[in-house]
Write a protein that holds these residues in place. Structure first.
Motif, PDB file in Angstrom:
ATOM      1  N   CYS A  26       0.743  -1.131  -0.105  1.00  0.00           N
ATOM      2  CA  CYS A  26       0.102  -0.129  -0.025  1.00  0.00           C
ATOM      3  C   CYS A  26       0.759   1.160   0.160  1.00  0.00           C
ATOM      4  N   TRP A  27       0.554   2.105  -1.101  1.00  0.00           N
ATOM      5  CA  TRP A  27       1.370   3.296  -1.332  1.00  0.00           C
ATOM      6  C   TRP A  27       0.679   4.612  -0.885  1.00  0.00           C
ATOM      7  N   CYS A  28      -0.459   4.357   0.143  1.00  0.00           N
ATOM      8  CA  CYS A  28      -1.168   5.677   0.372  1.00  0.00           C
ATOM      9  C   CYS A  28      -0.416   6.259   1.401  1.00  0.00           C
ATOM     10  N   ARG A  29      -0.828   7.506   1.493  1.00  0.00           N
ATOM     11  CA  ARG A  29       0.257   8.447   2.011  1.00  0.00           C
ATOM     12  C   ARG A  29       0.381   8.199   3.495  1.00  0.00           C
ATOM     13  N   HIS A  30      -0.651   7.676   4.146  1.00  0.00           N
ATOM     14  CA  HIS A  30      -0.451   7.312   5.672  1.00  0.00           C
ATOM     15  C   HIS A  30       0.451   6.218   5.796  1.00  0.00           C
ATOM     16  N   CYS A  31       0.337   5.329   4.839  1.00  0.00           N
ATOM     17  CA  CYS A  31       1.102   3.965   4.804  1.00  0.00           C
ATOM     18  C   CYS A  31       2.673   4.677   4.808  1.00  0.00           C
ATOM     19  N   GLN A  32       2.994   5.618   3.967  1.00  0.00           N
ATOM     20  CA  GLN A  32       4.349   6.035   3.596  1.00  0.00           C
ATOM     21  C   GLN A  32       4.716   6.742   5.198  1.00  0.00           C
ATOM     22  N   GLN A  33       3.935   7.452   5.855  1.00  0.00           N
ATOM     23  CA  GLN A  33       4.385   7.757   7.219  1.00  0.00           C
ATOM     24  C   GLN A  33       4.747   6.778   8.145  1.00  0.00           C
ATOM     25  N   LEU A  34       4.061   5.703   8.100  1.00  0.00           N
ATOM     26  CA  LEU A  34       4.202   4.620   8.904  1.00  0.00           C
ATOM     27  C   LEU A  34       5.411   3.787   8.555  1.00  0.00           C
ATOM     28  N   HIS A  61      -7.058   6.014  12.461  1.00  0.00           N
ATOM     29  CA  HIS A  61      -7.614   7.181  11.707  1.00  0.00           C
ATOM     30  C   HIS A  61      -8.579   6.796  10.928  1.00  0.00           C
ATOM     31  N   SER A  62      -9.111   7.845  10.285  1.00  0.00           N
ATOM     32  CA  SER A  62      -9.991   7.981   9.457  1.00  0.00           C
ATOM     33  C   SER A  62      -9.581   8.057   7.946  1.00  0.00           C
ATOM     34  N   ALA A  63      -9.454   6.898   7.002  1.00  0.00           N
ATOM     35  CA  ALA A  63      -8.845   6.843   5.955  1.00  0.00           C
ATOM     36  C   ALA A  63      -9.625   7.594   4.648  1.00  0.00           C
ATOM     37  N   ASP A  64      -8.912   7.976   3.785  1.00  0.00           N
ATOM     38  CA  ASP A  64      -9.676   8.485   2.494  1.00  0.00           C
ATOM     39  C   ASP A  64     -10.730   7.731   2.190  1.00  0.00           C
ATOM     40  N   SER A  65     -10.737   6.397   2.095  1.00  0.00           N
ATOM     41  CA  SER A  65     -11.775   5.553   1.765  1.00  0.00           C
ATOM     42  C   SER A  65     -13.134   5.712   2.493  1.00  0.00           C
ATOM     43  N   GLY A  66     -12.904   6.525   3.775  1.00  0.00           N
ATOM     44  CA  GLY A  66     -14.156   6.545   4.672  1.00  0.00           C
ATOM     45  C   GLY A  66     -14.120   5.647   5.803  1.00  0.00           C
ATOM     46  N   ASN A  67     -13.246   4.521   5.849  1.00  0.00           N
ATOM     47  CA  ASN A  67     -13.182   3.575   6.627  1.00  0.00           C
ATOM     48  C   ASN A  67     -12.265   3.858   7.754  1.00  0.00           C
ATOM     49  N   THR A  68     -12.411   3.424   8.811  1.00  0.00           N
ATOM     50  CA  THR A  68     -11.382   3.605   9.972  1.00  0.00           C
ATOM     51  C   THR A  68     -10.420   2.522   9.907  1.00  0.00           C
ATOM     52  N   THR A 113      -1.809   3.299  -5.557  1.00  0.00           N
ATOM     53  CA  THR A 113      -0.570   3.879  -6.185  1.00  0.00           C
ATOM     54  C   THR A 113      -0.637   5.395  -6.882  1.00  0.00           C
ATOM     55  N   SER A 114      -1.812   5.838  -6.794  1.00  0.00           N
ATOM     56  CA  SER A 114      -1.935   7.352  -7.167  1.00  0.00           C
ATOM     57  C   SER A 114      -1.112   8.238  -6.108  1.00  0.00           C
ATOM     58  N   GLU A 115      -0.938   7.643  -5.090  1.00  0.00           N
ATOM     59  CA  GLU A 115      -0.258   8.411  -3.939  1.00  0.00           C
ATOM     60  C   GLU A 115       1.167   8.193  -3.784  1.00  0.00           C
ATOM     61  N   ALA A 116       1.889   7.441  -4.685  1.00  0.00           N
ATOM     62  CA  ALA A 116       2.927   7.033  -4.448  1.00  0.00           C
ATOM     63  C   ALA A 116       4.058   8.033  -4.773  1.00  0.00           C
ATOM     64  N   PRO A 117       5.205   8.350  -4.370  1.00  0.00           N
ATOM     65  CA  PRO A 117       6.093   9.570  -4.794  1.00  0.00           C
ATOM     66  C   PRO A 117       6.747   9.194  -6.280  1.00  0.00           C
ATOM     67  N   GLY A 118       7.141  10.175  -6.804  1.00  0.00           N
ATOM     68  CA  GLY A 118       7.481  10.022  -8.144  1.00  0.00           C
ATOM     69  C   GLY A 118       8.796   9.083  -8.311  1.00  0.00           C
ATOM     70  N   GLU A 127      -0.765  -6.487  -9.672  1.00  0.00           N
ATOM     71  CA  GLU A 127      -2.251  -6.128  -9.998  1.00  0.00           C
ATOM     72  C   GLU A 127      -1.928  -4.574  -9.368  1.00  0.00           C
ATOM     73  N   ASN A 128      -2.369  -3.563 -10.040  1.00  0.00           N
ATOM     74  CA  ASN A 128      -2.158  -2.139  -9.577  1.00  0.00           C
ATOM     75  C   ASN A 128      -3.404  -1.512  -9.493  1.00  0.00           C
ATOM     76  N   PHE A 129      -3.787  -0.974  -8.413  1.00  0.00           N
ATOM     77  CA  PHE A 129      -4.965  -0.014  -8.267  1.00  0.00           C
ATOM     78  C   PHE A 129      -4.633   1.315  -7.761  1.00  0.00           C
ATOM     79  N   ALA A 130      -5.197   2.168  -8.261  1.00  0.00           N
ATOM     80  CA  ALA A 130      -4.763   3.920  -8.264  1.00  0.00           C
ATOM     81  C   ALA A 130      -5.446   3.990  -6.761  1.00  0.00           C
ATOM     82  N   ALA A 131      -6.436   3.437  -6.234  1.00  0.00           N
ATOM     83  CA  ALA A 131      -6.864   3.949  -4.961  1.00  0.00           C
ATOM     84  C   ALA A 131      -7.163   2.484  -4.308  1.00  0.00           C
ATOM     85  N   GLN A 132      -8.424   2.567  -3.561  1.00  0.00           N
ATOM     86  CA  GLN A 132      -8.761   1.478  -2.703  1.00  0.00           C
ATOM     87  C   GLN A 132      -9.201   0.160  -3.713  1.00  0.00           C
ATOM     88  N   PRO A 133      -8.888  -0.817  -3.529  1.00  0.00           N
ATOM     89  CA  PRO A 133      -9.423  -2.065  -4.198  1.00  0.00           C
ATOM     90  C   PRO A 133     -10.633  -2.664  -3.689  1.00  0.00           C
TER      91      PRO A 133
END
Ligand SMILES: [Zn+2]
Ligand SMILES: [Zn+2]
Length: 141
Positions: A26-34, A61-68, A113-118, A127-133
């Motif tokens: 998972c490349w979400c911004r929150h995971c990058q912090q952790l 935390h409340s994720a962008d997906s709306g889930n906790t 992967t839409s939140e992955a750094p350049g 398999e690639n998902f830009a956001a939540q699979p």
């Protein structure tokens, strides 16, 4: 296929009695912090298949997906150990780095992967998902 796991200081040990259902990077911004800048790697099991000994601290935390999103770490050494989501309480994620070697687990999908750094290098074989699979179904076995 049983797995075992532990944190970097051995204060927490994990026992897993069932088969892995999915392994995701998972490349979400929150995971990058952790994960200190890179993605997290999470292997999912049926929640009842995962037990642990030792003290862990849970945070959420409340994720962008709306889930906790809930995640557990060792308060002594800081190792990320487990995670789960309000959207799939029947699944328990375990951080891949905490699983004892040797094991046969490897990621099959890269998500958010839409939140992955350049500079990120993402394996095109995944398999690639830009956001939540789509959610892992409750029972396949
Ligand atoms: Zn520890
Ligand atoms: Zn993430």
């Amino acid at each position: 296929m049983p797995y075992t796991g532990r944190c970097a200081c051995d204060a927490v040990t994990i026992r897993i009695s069932g088969a892995a259902r999915a392994v995701r990077q998972c490349w979400c911004r929150h995971c990058q912090q952790l994960a200190a800048g890179g993605p997290t790697h999470n292997v999912f099991f049926k929640a009842e298949d995962v037990t642990f000994d030792g003290e862990v601290v849970w945070n959420s935390h409340s994720a962008d997906s709306g889930n906790t999103l809930n995640w557990a770490f060792c308060p002594k050494c800081g190792t990320q150990l487990m995670m789960n989501s309000s959207a799939r309480a029947y699944m328990q994620g375990v951080r891949l780095g905490a699983i004892d070697l040797p094991h046969d687990l490897r990621p099959t999908a890269a998500i958010w992967t839409s939140e992955a750094p350049g500079w990120a290098v993402i394996d095109p074989a995944l398999e690639n998902f830009a956001a939540q699979p789509p959610a892992i179904p409750p029972s396949q076995n």
